[in-house]
Design a protein around this motif. Structure first.
Motif, PDB file in Angstrom:
ATOM      1  N   VAL A   1      53.426  11.496 -29.610  1.00 50.02           N
ATOM      2  CA  VAL A   1      52.619  12.661 -29.689  1.00 50.02           C
ATOM      3  C   VAL A   1      51.264  12.623 -28.720  1.00 50.02           C
ATOM      4  O   VAL A   1      50.527  11.419 -28.916  1.00 50.02           O
ATOM      5  CB  VAL A   1      52.313  13.016 -30.928  1.00 50.02           C
ATOM      6  CG1 VAL A   1      51.380  14.027 -31.200  1.00 50.02           C
ATOM      7  CG2 VAL A   1      53.425  13.326 -31.961  1.00 50.02           C
ATOM      8  N   ASP A   2      51.113  13.355 -27.944  1.00 54.04           N
ATOM      9  CA  ASP A   2      49.882  13.528 -27.190  1.00 54.04           C
ATOM     10  C   ASP A   2      49.372  14.713 -27.271  1.00 54.04           C
ATOM     11  O   ASP A   2      49.454  15.599 -26.696  1.00 54.04           O
ATOM     12  CB  ASP A   2      50.265  13.247 -25.648  1.00 54.04           C
ATOM     13  CG  ASP A   2      48.915  12.967 -24.925  1.00 54.04           C
ATOM     14  OD1 ASP A   2      47.916  12.914 -25.392  1.00 54.04           O
ATOM     15  OD2 ASP A   2      49.375  12.665 -23.624  1.00 54.04           O
ATOM     16  N   TYR A   3      48.359  14.818 -28.430  1.00 56.29           N
ATOM     17  CA  TYR A   3      47.923  16.202 -28.950  1.00 56.29           C
ATOM     18  C   TYR A   3      46.744  16.468 -28.097  1.00 56.29           C
ATOM     19  O   TYR A   3      45.877  15.851 -27.831  1.00 56.29           O
ATOM     20  CB  TYR A   3      47.722  16.023 -30.454  1.00 56.29           C
ATOM     21  CG  TYR A   3      47.348  17.516 -30.926  1.00 56.29           C
ATOM     22  CD1 TYR A   3      48.465  18.323 -30.824  1.00 56.29           C
ATOM     23  CD2 TYR A   3      46.118  17.847 -31.232  1.00 56.29           C
ATOM     24  CE1 TYR A   3      48.029  19.675 -31.595  1.00 56.29           C
ATOM     25  CE2 TYR A   3      45.828  19.022 -31.568  1.00 56.29           C
ATOM     26  CZ  TYR A   3      46.817  19.986 -31.863  1.00 56.29           C
ATOM     27  OH  TYR A   3      46.335  21.296 -32.368  1.00 56.29           O
ATOM     28  N   GLU A   4      46.725  17.883 -27.860  1.00 55.80           N
ATOM     29  CA  GLU A   4      45.551  18.460 -27.180  1.00 55.80           C
ATOM     30  C   GLU A   4      45.243  19.909 -27.909  1.00 55.80           C
ATOM     31  O   GLU A   4      46.201  20.716 -27.667  1.00 55.80           O
ATOM     32  CB  GLU A   4      45.637  18.739 -25.682  1.00 55.80           C
ATOM     33  CG  GLU A   4      44.303  18.718 -24.999  1.00 55.80           C
ATOM     34  CD  GLU A   4      44.388  18.710 -23.512  1.00 55.80           C
ATOM     35  OE1 GLU A   4      43.498  19.165 -22.834  1.00 55.80           O
ATOM     36  OE2 GLU A   4      45.353  17.984 -23.087  1.00 55.80           O
ATOM     37  N   VAL A   5      44.301  20.025 -28.310  1.00 54.73           N
ATOM     38  CA  VAL A   5      43.781  21.288 -29.165  1.00 54.73           C
ATOM     39  C   VAL A   5      43.866  22.356 -28.102  1.00 54.73           C
ATOM     40  O   VAL A   5      43.184  21.966 -27.224  1.00 54.73           O
ATOM     41  CB  VAL A   5      42.796  21.053 -30.249  1.00 54.73           C
ATOM     42  CG1 VAL A   5      41.496  21.094 -29.357  1.00 54.73           C
ATOM     43  CG2 VAL A   5      42.643  22.245 -31.062  1.00 54.73           C
ATOM     44  N   ARG A   6      44.226  23.754 -28.209  1.00 49.58           N
ATOM     45  CA  ARG A   6      43.989  24.586 -27.595  1.00 49.58           C
ATOM     46  C   ARG A   6      42.504  25.403 -28.094  1.00 49.58           C
ATOM     47  O   ARG A   6      42.697  25.498 -29.485  1.00 49.58           O
ATOM     48  CB  ARG A   6      45.333  25.730 -27.843  1.00 49.58           C
ATOM     49  CG  ARG A   6      45.508  26.491 -26.731  1.00 49.58           C
ATOM     50  CD  ARG A   6      47.086  26.645 -26.361  1.00 49.58           C
ATOM     51  NE  ARG A   6      47.834  26.688 -27.591  1.00 49.58           N
ATOM     52  CZ  ARG A   6      47.636  28.026 -28.253  1.00 49.58           C
ATOM     53  NH1 ARG A   6      47.163  29.073 -27.731  1.00 49.58           N
ATOM     54  NH2 ARG A   6      48.693  28.099 -29.149  1.00 49.58           N
ATOM     55  N   THR A   7      41.824  25.970 -27.325  1.00 47.89           N
ATOM     56  CA  THR A   7      40.673  26.448 -27.843  1.00 47.89           C
ATOM     57  C   THR A   7      40.617  28.080 -27.243  1.00 47.89           C
ATOM     58  O   THR A   7      40.981  28.116 -26.131  1.00 47.89           O
ATOM     59  CB  THR A   7      39.242  25.879 -27.249  1.00 47.89           C
ATOM     60  OG1 THR A   7      39.453  25.805 -25.984  1.00 47.89           O
ATOM     61  CG2 THR A   7      39.157  24.697 -27.821  1.00 47.89           C
ATOM     62  N   ILE A   8      40.445  28.820 -28.221  1.00 45.80           N
ATOM     63  CA  ILE A   8      40.555  30.335 -27.947  1.00 45.80           C
ATOM     64  C   ILE A   8      39.182  31.053 -28.134  1.00 45.80           C
ATOM     65  O   ILE A   8      38.497  30.734 -29.395  1.00 45.80           O
ATOM     66  CB  ILE A   8      41.786  30.879 -28.520  1.00 45.80           C
ATOM     67  CG1 ILE A   8      43.043  30.382 -27.738  1.00 45.80           C
ATOM     68  CG2 ILE A   8      41.546  32.512 -28.755  1.00 45.80           C
ATOM     69  CD1 ILE A   8      44.261  31.029 -28.458  1.00 45.80           C
ATOM     70  N   LYS A   9      38.618  31.862 -27.405  1.00 48.21           N
ATOM     71  CA  LYS A   9      37.527  32.521 -27.536  1.00 48.21           C
ATOM     72  C   LYS A   9      38.017  34.081 -27.876  1.00 48.21           C
ATOM     73  O   LYS A   9      38.801  34.638 -27.209  1.00 48.21           O
ATOM     74  CB  LYS A   9      36.650  32.504 -26.226  1.00 48.21           C
ATOM     75  CG  LYS A   9      35.347  32.757 -26.649  1.00 48.21           C
ATOM     76  CD  LYS A   9      34.348  32.222 -25.451  1.00 48.21           C
ATOM     77  CE  LYS A   9      33.911  33.558 -24.685  1.00 48.21           C
ATOM     78  NZ  LYS A   9      33.148  33.434 -23.519  1.00 48.21           N
ATOM     79  N   TRP A  10      37.063  34.641 -29.011  1.00 46.78           N
ATOM     80  CA  TRP A  10      37.452  35.943 -29.334  1.00 46.78           C
ATOM     81  C   TRP A  10      36.520  36.690 -28.442  1.00 46.78           C
ATOM     82  O   TRP A  10      35.513  36.615 -28.282  1.00 46.78           O
ATOM     83  CB  TRP A  10      37.190  36.136 -30.565  1.00 46.78           C
ATOM     84  CG  TRP A  10      38.280  35.887 -31.600  1.00 46.78           C
ATOM     85  CD1 TRP A  10      39.475  36.206 -31.430  1.00 46.78           C
ATOM     86  CD2 TRP A  10      38.247  35.012 -32.887  1.00 46.78           C
ATOM     87  NE1 TRP A  10      40.308  35.702 -32.428  1.00 46.78           N
ATOM     88  CE2 TRP A  10      39.359  35.021 -33.377  1.00 46.78           C
ATOM     89  CE3 TRP A  10      37.082  34.756 -33.542  1.00 46.78           C
ATOM     90  CZ2 TRP A  10      39.653  34.324 -34.441  1.00 46.78           C
ATOM     91  CZ3 TRP A  10      37.204  33.852 -34.804  1.00 46.78           C
ATOM     92  CH2 TRP A  10      38.664  33.671 -35.232  1.00 46.78           C
ATOM     93  N   THR A  11      37.060  37.888 -27.819  1.00 45.10           N
ATOM     94  CA  THR A  11      36.198  38.815 -26.945  1.00 45.10           C
ATOM     95  C   THR A  11      35.717  39.884 -28.052  1.00 45.10           C
ATOM     96  O   THR A  11      36.233  39.786 -29.097  1.00 45.10           O
ATOM     97  CB  THR A  11      37.054  39.674 -26.106  1.00 45.10           C
ATOM     98  OG1 THR A  11      38.008  40.108 -26.344  1.00 45.10           O
ATOM     99  CG2 THR A  11      37.466  38.520 -24.721  1.00 45.10           C
TER     100      THR A  11
END
Lengths: 304, 432
Positions: free
Chosen positions: B154-164
């Protein structure tokens, strides 16, 4: 004859010295007015006041019949003593720019500039950068820019400094020409020779005060010492006891004497008496040069 | 008013026609793109120099696995000879394997006279790692071993999402936001510094060459000063515009290359994602994040802050230029200005870590630092009222400073002699 500029009792003091101390001058319209005086007398300060660059501490300046206002400067063409132009800019482009700032439109400015450039024989330099020009040529450009927009009053501060005799002559001619076209010209100088030739009237400033003012011929009459230049043959014996010989000069074929006329004699009486003693080759009244007037006025001032 | 336009025209035209301006404007985007892309391009180029590598493998297990690559030629030799250790050996490197690497991982060594090339060690490591992995899997003797291992890797990378505002989701990335912020911060710092400096140079030229004397009967000092400040600002905006256009063109070209390179990865990425768009390659991810930021807002704000900050500093520069008589005298007045600018730059840099922290917050209100610091905060999103307050403070101060500078300029430009003191300059303000 009306005056274009009237300066009344102007006083201006700086931190360490008084530059102008109760100065009043009248610059007649349509004439060339010379502002004379030794270095540091206050000429440039007076010019800067007329140009609305600095304000006098007290006193008033009247410009063309009304008290001097800020807007009057647009009716003045001012050639400062210390002056410069953009070194990296092309001569013609620069001249057009400055002319436009004086309110001319570009086409008109270009046409008139070309006329002047032809007259001053600097047309070949139109597309050159200013730094490639000699000092004298730069001064011609500055002169052209000053007079180009045809202002009623022209002020030249030491216009002849840095000019060779040929170009100084050209400049004199142009100044007289401008006067004949109806401009009023005020210029400051300590070059007295130029004054006799082109000034109609003068004011002499020394130590912040006007010591002498008036029409050039009147001033010279006022300072005359009743001396006459007498030319006689070289071999003539002439040594009258009744006339004072001020100076004596031996030429090749003739001697030139400077003789003082006794106060109570007319010219004809004087000549008649001279003729009894010697052959006369030439006789003329010797008016003092402006140089002499200048020196005597300044000296008198210092004695008082 | 008309005269200001004439002055603006001259200041603008003479400057954009200068060779140095044209060169800088054209070369700068190329330089920036070059700095980014040249190393990438260079790294993909194969080294033309062929390396001969001798392999001494007592186990005989690894030597056959080492295949010749474009730049490296492997040659199996029975033993290391004395000749190989000298400078004129035909081999650039010698690999010695003394034991099974699964048992003793220190048993392999690469010898070389020069620095061992990273390409060689990288290739060797990957080949040997694969072999060791295979050996160890075989030791467990389990079925489906490959699937289990693959599943556990596993090579985990978190996804970051910005709410408009309207609740849409946009991919965000604080590193990239920080980078964009920093870019604009440097831009505004550079623009204000260099164009403000240009104003001072220009004013000083007019003073020391005594051009102003000649112009005093045709143009008011205030018109002269404002014309110069506005003219030079237009040069700056013009350059910014050209750079924007050039960089957009270059990025579009570079972007199409990145898409071509990443095309094979797309089907797999799509297969794995559950509907949320997933970046198909690192380049495309950057593009997507950048697109996710409100670029119109950032650019508009950049221009607003540039104008405000520039007005503020340029009018100070103009007053300083008018007051001093020679370049050497400028340092006394310049030092405080430079200190403020550098302070704001550092405040900006530290604000990246915490774009809503007290340092960033206060510095983005104070007019002298706000043009620089606000640029850092912008890509992270700044509430509208904060922007409005900061801009209002900036423009109010700028107008005040312009007024003050005009008073100093008016007197200073025609005043020669000794260098004035701050006290004297303040007296000029009151001079009528």
């Amino acid at each position: 004859m009306s005056n274009f500029i009237e300066v009344r009792d102007v006083r201006k003091a700086f931190a360490n010295h008084t530059a102008l101390d109760g100065v009043s001058i009248d610059v007649p319209a349509g004439k060339v007015f010379g502002l004379l005086g030794p270095n540091g007398a206050g000429k440039t300060t007076l010019i800067r006041i007329i140009n609305h660059i600095t304000a006098p501490d007290s006193g008033s300046v009247t410009f063309d019949g009304h008290p001097l206002q800020a807007n009057d400067v647009y009716r003045i063409g001012y050639l400062p003593e210390e002056r410069g132009l953009y070194r990296k800019m092309k001569v013609g482009e620069q001249a057009v720019y400055l002319a436009r700032l004086k309110g001319m439109d570009a086409q008109d400015a270009k046409r008139k500039l070309k006329e002047w450039f032809e007259k001053f024989d600097i047309m070949a330099w139109w597309d050159k950068k200013l730094e490639e020009l000699s000092k004298g040529m730069q001064q011609k450009v500055q002169f052209v820019i000053t007079v180009l927009h045809n202002p009623p009053l022209l002020i030249f501060d030491e216009p002849f400094s840095g000019f060779d005799p040929v170009n100084a002559e050209l400049l004199k001619k142009e100044i007289l020409q401008l006067r004949d076209e109806g401009h009023t010209i005020l210029f400051s100088t300590h070059n007295m020779a130029s004054v006799e030739e082109i000034c109609d009237s003068i004011a002499l400033i020394n130590h912040s005060k006007v010591v002498l003012q008036g029409d050039v011929d009147d001033v010279r009459q006022r300072y005359k010492e009743n001396t006459y230049q007498l030319e006689i043959p070289a071999d003539a014996q002439f040594d009258p006891s009744w006339a004072e010989i001020v100076a004596h000069e031996h030429g090749g074929k003739k001697n030139v004497l400077l003789v003082r006329k006794p106060q109570d004699e007319t010219n004809s009486q004087f000549v008649a008496r001279l003729a009894q003693h010697t052959e006369i080759l030439g006789f003329s009244e010797k008016l003092p040069t402006m140089d002499e007037v200048f020196l005597r006025a300044v000296l008198q001032e210092e004695i008082h | 008013m008309n005269k200001i336009l004439i002055v603006i025209e001259r200041e603008f035209l003479t400057r954009i026609r200068k060779k140095s301006f044209i060169l800088l404007t054209v070369l700068m985007p190329l330089l920036i793109v070059g700095i980014i892309f040249v190393p990438i391009i260079l790294s993909t180029l194969d080294s033309t120099e062929q390396q001969n590598v001798a392999v001494v493998d007592v186990t005989g297990k690894y030597a056959p696995l080492l295949q010749d690559t474009g730049a490296i030629h492997f040659e199996t030799v029975p033993a290391m000879t004395a000749e190989m250790q000298t400078e004129d050996s035909p081999y650039t490197s010698v690999i010695q394997i003394t034991d099974d690497l699964n048992q003793d991982s220190t048993a392999a060594t690469i010898y070389s006279h020069k620095e061992v090339s990273p390409a060689l060690s990288k290739y060797f490591n990957s080949v040997v790692s694969a072999q060791i992995r295979a050996d160890r899997k075989a030791e467990y003797n389990m079925p489906n071993m490959d699937e289990i291992v693959a599943h556990c890797t596993v090579d985990y990378e978190v996804r970051t999402i910005k709410w408009t505002k309207d609740g849409d989701e946009k991919l965000s990335n604080s590193t990239i936001a920080g980078f964009v912020g920093m870019l604009f911060t440097f831009l505004i710092y550079m623009f204000v510094m260099s164009y403000g400096g240009m104003v001072m140079q220009g004013v000083m030229e007019e003073k020391t060459n005594r051009i102003m004397e000649l112009m005093v009967s045709s143009v008011k000092p205030f018109q002269m000063m404002m014309g110069k400040i506005i003219g030079i600002a237009l040069v700056g905006l013009f350059q910014f515009l050209l750079w924007g256009a050039l960089i957009a063109i270059v990025l579009a070209v570079a972007g199409s290359f990145i898409h071509m390179g990443g095309s094979e990865a797309i089907p797999m990425a799509e297969a794995m994602s559950g509907g949320v768009p997933v970046p198909d390659s690192p380049g495309a991810e950057i593009l997507q994040v950048v697109q996710g930021m409100n670029f119109t807002e950032i650019v508009c704000m950049f221009i607003l802050y540039f104008i405000g900050g520039y007005l503020l500093f340029a009018s100070i520069f103009a007053a300083v230029g008018a007051s001093i008589n020679e370049q050497a005298d400028s340092s006394q007045f310049m030092t405080p200005i430079v200190i403020i600018m550098i302070f704001s730059l550092y405040a900006g840099i530290f604000s990246i870590e915490n774009p809503d922290g007290p340092l960033a917050l206060w510095c983005s209100y104070i007019p002298f630092t706000s043009p620089i610091v606000m640029m850092v905060r912008l890509p992270f999103g700044v509430p509208a009222w904060q922007l409005a307050l900061s801009l209002a403070l900036l423009y109010a101060t700028a107008l005040g400073v312009v007024w003050l500078s005009a008073k100093i300029y008016r007197v200073g430009i025609l005043m020669y002699g000794k260098k004035p003191s701050f006290k004297e300059m303040m007296r000029w303000v009151r001079f009528k």
